[in-house]
Design an enzyme around this catalytic site. Structure first.
Site, short mmCIF file in Angstrom:
data_model
loop_
_atom_site.label_atom_id
_atom_site.label_comp_id
_atom_site.label_asym_id
_atom_site.label_seq_id
_atom_site.Cartn_x
_atom_site.Cartn_y
_atom_site.Cartn_z
N LYS A 2 0.87 -1.19 0.00
CA LYS A 2 0.00 0.00 0.00
C LYS A 2 0.90 1.23 0.00
O LYS A 2 1.80 1.37 0.83
CB LYS A 2 -0.87 -0.03 1.25
CG LYS A 2 -2.19 0.66 1.12
CD LYS A 2 -3.01 0.40 2.38
CE LYS A 2 -4.38 1.01 2.30
NZ LYS A 2 -5.02 1.02 3.61
O1 G3P Z 1 -9.00 2.04 4.47
C1 G3P Z 1 -8.95 3.37 4.85
C2 G3P Z 1 -9.50 3.55 6.21
O2 G3P Z 1 -8.69 2.95 7.17
C3 G3P Z 1 -9.80 4.95 6.57
O3 G3P Z 1 -10.95 4.91 7.29
O4 G3P Z 1 -12.63 5.71 8.84
O5 G3P Z 1 -10.21 6.24 9.22
O6 G3P Z 1 -11.47 7.33 7.38
P1 G3P Z 1 -11.32 6.12 8.24
#
Ligand code: G3P
Length: 222
Positions: free
Chosen positions: A83
């Site tokens: 990633k």
């Molecule tokens: O896969 C991306 C994710 O981890 C981000 O999620 O909820 O932290 O915006 P969030």
């Protein structure tokens, strides 16, 4: 749509994996930092638990460092996807790693142009973040729609991985749009199967069944 869990928590992953519908896992440095234990060992254990693409993220910000980290991550297990953040240096690193046959997931994608460049560099997945756009009053799902529309015109070997999905409706919308993958925390995944009418309906079926059985048994003893 393939369903990925967005977590580095082995307990959550093992529990969800028993259902047989988890296609892969995405992690990031924040998620791994929440767990105790060696991050590389956790990644390898995740790979042993789920036989699908498992994203592990580089933390270098220069192409050279990203490439070295990416090669190392990819060497840990065949399921690992490298990633890489969607910045200029990340694009250079993606081109090199993709050229070596390594799968790259370009993350932190917030615009259609970033997604287009990620695909052109050879990323196998691009991860637009829906919830984080919603957080700043910008419709995150529109980004997914734009990227799908763009990719539909060309033959890029790049899957749209809708990320930062925060609730079941995000999952429904991503699936309706035809996103290749949706990644979500375990809390969102667990909510996908729940419906109060299913629970009420099942309770009623079982009560009716027991009642009918009791009546049959009573008749037989008369
Ligand atoms: O896969 C991306 C994710 O981890 C981000 O999620 O909820 O932290 O915006 P969030």
């Amino acid at each position: 749509m393939k369903i990925f869990l967005d977590t580095a928590n082995l307990k959550e992953i093992k529990e969800a994996a028993t259902l047989g519908v988890i296609d892969g896992i995405t992690t990031n440095p924040s998620l791994l930092a929440r767990e105790s234990g060696d991050p590389e060992e956790i990644l390898v254990e995740i790979c042993r638990t789920v036989d699908g693409p498992i994203s592990g993220e580089v933390v270098a910000t220069e192409a050279e460092g990203m490439i070295a980290e990416g090669r190392h991550l990819a060497s840990l297990h065949e399921n690992i996807v490298v990633k890489i953040p969607c910045i200029t240096e990340g694009l250079k690193a993606t081109k090199v790693l993709a050229g070596e046959g390594k799968r790259v997931n370009m993350t932190l994608v917030f615009s259609p142009t970033q997604a287009l460049l990620a695909a052109k560099a050879g990323a196998r997945y691009c991860s637009p973040f829906v919830g984080r756009l919603d957080d700043i009053a910008t419709p995150g799902m529109e980004l997914i729609a734009d990227i799908i529309q763009i990719f539909d015109h060309y033959d890029y070997d790049c899957e749209v991985l809708a990320a930062s999905l925060r609730h079941p409706l995000h999952v429904v919308e991503a699936a309706k749009m035809g996103a290749d993958i949706g990644t979500m925390p375990a809390s969102v995944f667990n909510a996908l199967m729940k419906h109060p009418l299913t629970d009420i309906g099942l309770k009623r079926f079982l009560e009716d069944w027991e009642k009918a059985k009791a009546e049959l048994a009573a008749k037989a003893t008369r």
